[in-house]
Design a protein around this motif. Structure first.
Motif, PDB file in Angstrom:
ATOM      1  N   ARG A 121      60.680  24.651   3.569  1.00 40.92           N
ATOM      2  CA  ARG A 121      61.308  24.845   2.264  1.00 40.92           C
ATOM      3  C   ARG A 121      61.794  23.535   1.643  1.00 40.92           C
ATOM      4  N   ARG A 122      61.817  22.447   2.402  1.00 41.28           N
ATOM      5  CA  ARG A 122      62.199  21.149   1.839  1.00 41.28           C
ATOM      6  C   ARG A 122      61.011  20.454   1.187  1.00 41.28           C
ATOM      7  N   SER A 123      59.825  21.005   1.372  1.00 45.24           N
ATOM      8  CA  SER A 123      58.593  20.365   0.928  1.00 45.24           C
ATOM      9  C   SER A 123      57.967  21.143  -0.233  1.00 45.24           C
ATOM     10  N   PHE A 124      57.364  20.394  -1.163  1.00 39.97           N
ATOM     11  CA  PHE A 124      56.702  20.992  -2.312  1.00 39.97           C
ATOM     12  C   PHE A 124      55.233  20.603  -2.318  1.00 39.97           C
ATOM     13  N   ALA A 125      54.414  21.522  -2.811  1.00 38.65           N
ATOM     14  CA  ALA A 125      53.029  21.192  -3.141  1.00 38.65           C
ATOM     15  C   ALA A 125      52.948  21.197  -4.661  1.00 38.65           C
ATOM     16  N   VAL A 126      52.292  20.215  -5.221  1.00 41.09           N
ATOM     17  CA  VAL A 126      52.117  20.109  -6.671  1.00 41.09           C
ATOM     18  C   VAL A 126      50.690  20.521  -6.974  1.00 41.09           C
ATOM     19  N   ARG A 127      50.538  21.359  -7.991  1.00 41.64           N
ATOM     20  CA  ARG A 127      49.192  21.772  -8.394  1.00 41.64           C
ATOM     21  C   ARG A 127      49.107  21.867  -9.905  1.00 41.64           C
ATOM     22  N   LEU A 128      47.886  21.772 -10.422  1.00 41.80           N
ATOM     23  CA  LEU A 128      47.657  21.890 -11.852  1.00 41.80           C
ATOM     24  C   LEU A 128      47.835  23.336 -12.293  1.00 41.80           C
ATOM     25  N   THR A 129      48.389  23.515 -13.472  1.00 39.51           N
ATOM     26  CA  THR A 129      48.418  24.831 -14.106  1.00 39.51           C
ATOM     27  C   THR A 129      47.078  25.040 -14.810  1.00 39.51           C
ATOM     28  N   ALA A 130      46.849  26.230 -15.342  1.00 39.33           N
ATOM     29  CA  ALA A 130      45.627  26.482 -16.117  1.00 39.33           C
ATOM     30  C   ALA A 130      45.588  25.536 -17.321  1.00 39.33           C
ATOM     31  N   HIS A 131      46.732  25.354 -17.972  1.00 47.36           N
ATOM     32  CA  HIS A 131      46.820  24.422 -19.104  1.00 47.36           C
ATOM     33  C   HIS A 131      46.504  22.991 -18.648  1.00 47.36           C
ATOM     34  N   GLY A 132      47.026  22.597 -17.493  1.00 48.54           N
ATOM     35  CA  GLY A 132      46.761  21.266 -16.955  1.00 48.54           C
ATOM     36  C   GLY A 132      45.293  21.066 -16.636  1.00 48.54           C
ATOM     37  N   ARG A 133      44.671  22.094 -16.071  1.00 42.52           N
ATOM     38  CA  ARG A 133      43.245  22.002 -15.721  1.00 42.52           C
ATOM     39  C   ARG A 133      42.394  21.875 -16.988  1.00 42.52           C
ATOM     40  N   GLU A 134      42.704  22.666 -18.014  1.00 44.65           N
ATOM     41  CA  GLU A 134      41.959  22.582 -19.276  1.00 44.65           C
ATOM     42  C   GLU A 134      42.116  21.201 -19.911  1.00 44.65           C
ATOM     43  N   SER A 135      43.342  20.710 -19.939  1.00 41.41           N
ATOM     44  CA  SER A 135      43.597  19.386 -20.518  1.00 41.41           C
ATOM     45  C   SER A 135      42.883  18.300 -19.732  1.00 41.41           C
ATOM     46  N   PHE A 136      42.974  18.379 -18.396  1.00 43.25           N
ATOM     47  CA  PHE A 136      42.313  17.362 -17.576  1.00 43.25           C
ATOM     48  C   PHE A 136      40.804  17.407 -17.776  1.00 43.25           C
ATOM     49  N   ASP A 137      40.219  18.604 -17.864  1.00 39.51           N
ATOM     50  CA  ASP A 137      38.772  18.708 -18.057  1.00 39.51           C
ATOM     51  C   ASP A 137      38.333  17.978 -19.323  1.00 39.51           C
ATOM     52  N   ARG A 138      39.093  18.122 -20.407  1.00 39.91           N
ATOM     53  CA  ARG A 138      38.759  17.411 -21.657  1.00 39.91           C
ATOM     54  C   ARG A 138      38.859  15.895 -21.453  1.00 39.91           C
ATOM     55  N   MET A 139      39.946  15.469 -20.793  1.00 41.06           N
ATOM     56  CA  MET A 139      40.129  14.033 -20.554  1.00 41.06           C
ATOM     57  C   MET A 139      39.027  13.481 -19.648  1.00 41.06           C
ATOM     58  N   ALA A 140      38.683  14.232 -18.611  1.00 38.72           N
ATOM     59  CA  ALA A 140      37.681  13.760 -17.644  1.00 38.72           C
ATOM     60  C   ALA A 140      36.314  13.601 -18.304  1.00 38.72           C
TER      61      ALA A 140
END
Length: 179
Positions: A121-140
């Motif tokens: 519980r002291r550790s986090f995983a960071v992941r893209l949201t659907a909005h983040g994935r869409e934005s990244f796809d355009r940038m990529a």
């Protein structure tokens, strides 16, 4: 006591090194008698810096983002399950504080979320949201086109030779170092 006058170095316009057929520029300021390994390193570094500067400018202009944000999103895009903060730090080769700052910004804008690790519980995983994935796809897609454009002035055979030679250098360096 008089201080020595400040020396100003003026960058001269590139000139042709007629014997070698190379453009003489600032990384050649080591002198023609310098070790070729040093000259090669400076040429590679200068070239990388030129490409990165242009990519940074275009990311800022077209997407109002930075190269570090793009790089972090690229890492997360490859790992839809998310990455722990320390793993992101290792992959991006930056401090944990830098990753925390980037994560805070991207989370505020809805591009990423932090998920609590059910096993720690002291550790986090960071992941893209659907909005983040869409934005990244355009940038990529744009990023890929920019790189293709930047290298577009070189014949395919030259790019293939450079790629092959740099592969040899990469292998040589891996054999000589702990990397």
């Amino acid at each position: 006591m008089n201080k020595p006058a400040a020396r100003t170095v003026k960058a001269a316009a590139p000139e042709k090194d007629k014997a070698a057929g190379n453009v003489v520029d600032l990384e050649m300021s080591t002198g023609v008698d310098s070790h070729m390994g040093l000259r090669l390193w400076l040429r590679m570094l200068t070239t990388t810096n030129l490409v990165q500067a242009e990519l940074r400018k275009r990311l800022r202009t077209e997407f109002d983002t930075t190269l570090p944000r793009f790089d972090m999103m690229a890492q997360l895009e490859r790992h839809p399950e998310g990455l722990k903060m320390n793993e992101l730090s290792r992959r991006l080769m930056v401090t944990g504080g830098n990753v925390t700052g980037l994560t805070d910004q991207l989370e505020k804008e809805g591009f990423v979320v932090r998920d609590i690790d059910p096993n720690d519980r002291r550790s986090f995983a960071v992941r893209l949201t659907a909005h983040g994935r869409e934005s990244f796809d355009r940038m990529a897609r744009a990023h890929e086109q920019w790189v293709v454009e930047l290298f577009g002035g070189l014949p395919l055979a030259d790019k293939a030779r450079m790629h092959q030679k740099l592969g040899k250098l990469k292998q040589h360096l891996r054999e000589r170092t702990d990397s």
